[in-house]
Design an enzyme around this catalytic site. Structure first.
Site, mmCIF file in Angstrom:
data_model
loop_
_atom_site.group_PDB
_atom_site.id
_atom_site.type_symbol
_atom_site.label_atom_id
_atom_site.label_comp_id
_atom_site.label_asym_id
_atom_site.label_seq_id
_atom_site.Cartn_x
_atom_site.Cartn_y
_atom_site.Cartn_z
ATOM 1 N N LYS A 297 -1.846 70.447 95.726
ATOM 2 C CA LYS A 297 -1.955 69.706 94.380
ATOM 3 C C LYS A 297 -2.227 70.465 93.414
ATOM 4 O O LYS A 297 -1.975 70.291 92.138
ATOM 5 C CB LYS A 297 -2.781 68.335 94.591
ATOM 6 N N ARG A 298 -3.181 71.212 93.503
ATOM 7 C CA ARG A 298 -3.741 72.444 92.492
ATOM 8 C C ARG A 298 -2.827 73.454 92.235
ATOM 9 O O ARG A 298 -2.691 73.596 90.935
ATOM 10 C CB ARG A 298 -4.956 72.701 93.028
#
Ligand code: GLU
Length: 550
Positions: A297-298
């Site tokens: 997600k990052r």
């Protein structure tokens, strides 16, 4: 009343319903043999992730392939992590991607189905009822340990190289009496309710996972938390109660839950429930410097589904691509059934990748080009303008100035048996079509180097004289061919190839010159159609412009 029952009354005296009440309220489902009841249970903690969309698709096609039910249940038991609008994002996202929902949250504000409520925060009394049952049978108990006490135990365990957790001799409140509990409650001490695990870490359990096959795991011996101090369940407990009462047959979820299966199986057993079939899906992976890793997600923009909307991928393309990740058999099926809806594909969980399929952007683009190529021009223009309105307002203004012109632009080499496959996503359409719009067009006068400038000029001048905007494709190319000999070019490529010294080039080279003069490019869809769309005046203007720039 025995001591366990007294404990249950002490802790959960306000619960007046019995497990039988809920068993009757939520009857077993009347579905044909083999129909699978599946679900996703997302937490409203932010935007829709690619992983959630993928999981929803795998569940949806499992239901589709078996005549079953796919429902959504919102896991909002962790209020700290919840974000405003989190449900809307997820449910609207699924709807936008064409994942239909049979039951549960079918719209962000609408629940459907008799197993309601489908939001865990509204089911507190149900969990408490089943917790009461476990306490009354001596299978659960209150634990008054503070966070500091638990941290100290963990530290000690780590120091002594002992497996951390609330188990064995570390489960200090295991044998707490009703009197002790009562006294602590009177003092206002907060407590959780833990399972009294009958398991032994030395024992193994064997699970036949629907995707991973036979898996061997240690039995659970941890007295894990069932209800937190606010009476709200943990994931483990809510999962067992909900999937039982909602009559889920297959729990298809991320494989980060595989190691919790011993807890879950134990819970199902102690609650007297038949466990569902567990199916653990490996995450979608990414290649990073030669090594495979989970999509993050990052680090990865494509982890958020919004990315695909922003880039202008059609929802159908993303789903079609995810189908290829879900099943290695899908591509063959698709080749044999190019126009069938994907719902007809017989999906088999056992064929899913055990190690995690790789996300491949090039493959997504190929799949998408194919899908876009099959859209008619009206659909393309409608979807493109919808996209541009949101993500490229300047382009939207250009596209909508004269919509019939825009439609003619995107009808070229489309609406025909062999459409071109050159647009994968709408953010490529601007570059693809730029030479049709004066606001976007930059001419180029870089003609092929092997042809002398005066020949280029001579050809364009002669071409202007014979140009007829009403030509068919054959007539159009016929004119170029007819001009070739008088300019020292071969009318046929074959002739030119057989005797290169005799010619300056071929009719093909002449059409390249024309293409560059009219569009600024060497590669385009059918030039005759392009010239018709641009119209006589604009073509002549560009041709004359090219002549004066040579
Ligand atoms: N809320 C859990 C998750 O998002 C659901 C897991 C499940 O499907 O049971 O991981």
């Amino acid at each position: 009343m025995n001591d366990f029952e007294r404990m249950a009354e002490l802790l959960l005296g306000h619960i007046d319903k019995t497990p039988e009440y809920y068993e009757n309220l939520y009857p077993t489902r009347d579905l044909p043999e083999g129909a699978r009841v599946v679900r996703i249970a997302p937490s409203p903690t932010g935007y829709l992730h690619l992983g959630t969309l993928f999981m929803a698709l795998v569940n949806r096609i499992t239901a589709d392939s078996t005549g079953g039910i796919f429902y959504t249940r919102i896991e909002d038991t962790d209020k700290k992590r919840e974000v405003e609008g989190g449900i809307d994002d997820i449910i609207n996202g699924l709807i936008r991607f064409g994942i239909s929902i049979d039951e549960g949250f079918v719209f962000p504000t609408e629940q459907k189905g008799i197993y309601a409520p489908y939001k865990q925060s509204r089911r507190a009394e149900i969990y408490q009822c089943f917790a009461k049952k476990l306490v009354s049978e001596g299978l659960a108990y209150p634990c008054f340990c503070t966070a500091e006490e638990l941290a100290a135990v963990r530290e000690e365990q780590e120091k002594n190289k002992i497996r951390t957790g609330y188990h064995g001799e570390y489960a200090v409140h295991r044998n707490i009496t009703v009197e002790q509990a009562e006294a602590l409650i009177k003092e206002g001490k907060p407590y959780v309710i833990r399972l009294k695990s009958p398991g032994n870490e030395e024992n193994r359990i064997f699970v036949d996972d629907g995707i991973k096959g036979k898996v061997e795991l240690p039995e659970n011996d941890e007295d894990f938390v069932l209800l937190k101090s606010d009476g709200i369940p943990t994931y483990h407990f809510a999962h067992a109660v909900d999937d039982h009462l909602m009559r889920t047959t297959h729990v298809i979820r991320g494989d980060e839950w595989l190691s919790s299966v011993p807890k879950h199986i134990q819970l199902f057993k102690l609650l007297g429930f038949k466990p569902p079939k567990f199916c653990h899906v490996a995450p979608i992976m990414k290649l990073d410097g030669g090594a495979k890793r989970k999509i993050s997600k990052r680090k990865d923009p494509e982890a958020a589904v919004h990315y695909f909307a922003e880039e202008g991928y059609d929802a159908k393309s993303v789903i079609e691509y995810l189908m290829t990740i879900a099943s290695s058999e899908f591509e063959d099926w698709r080749r044999a059934n190019p126009t069938e809806p994907r719902q007809k594909f017989k999906f088999n969980l056992k064929k899913m990748s055990v190690s995690g399929a790789l996300f491949d952007g090039d493959k997504l683009n190929d799949v998408s080009k194919n899908i876009v190529s099959m859209m008619n021009s009206d659909t393309v223009v409608e979807k493109l303008t919808d996209w541009a309105k949101e993500f490229d307002p300047e382009f939207y203004g250009i596209l909508t100035k004269d919509i019939s012109y825009t439609k003619a632009v995107f009808a070229i080499d489309r609406d025909c048996p062999k459409p071109r496959k050159d647009i994968a996503k709408w953010n490529e359409a601007k570059d693809y079509s730029s030479y049709f719009f004066s606001e976007l067009y930059t001419p180029s006068f870089e003609f092929p180097e092997n042809i002398a400038a005066e020949d280029v000029k001579a050809f364009l001048e002669k071409y202007i004289a014979i140009y007829n905007e009403n030509d068919t494709k054959e007539e159009w190319f016929g004119r170029i061919k007819a001009l070739a000999p008088e300019l020292g070019f071969a009318a046929e490529t074959k002739e030119y190839k057989a005797n290169k010294e005799a010619y300056k080039g071929s009719a093909g080279d002449l059409s390249t010159i024309l293409r560059i003069a009219v569009t600024g490019r060497r590669n385009t869809p059918d030039l005759c159609s392009i010239m018709q769309v641009l119209g006589r005046d604009e073509c002549l203007r560009r041709l004359n412009d090219a002549i004066s720039n040579i």
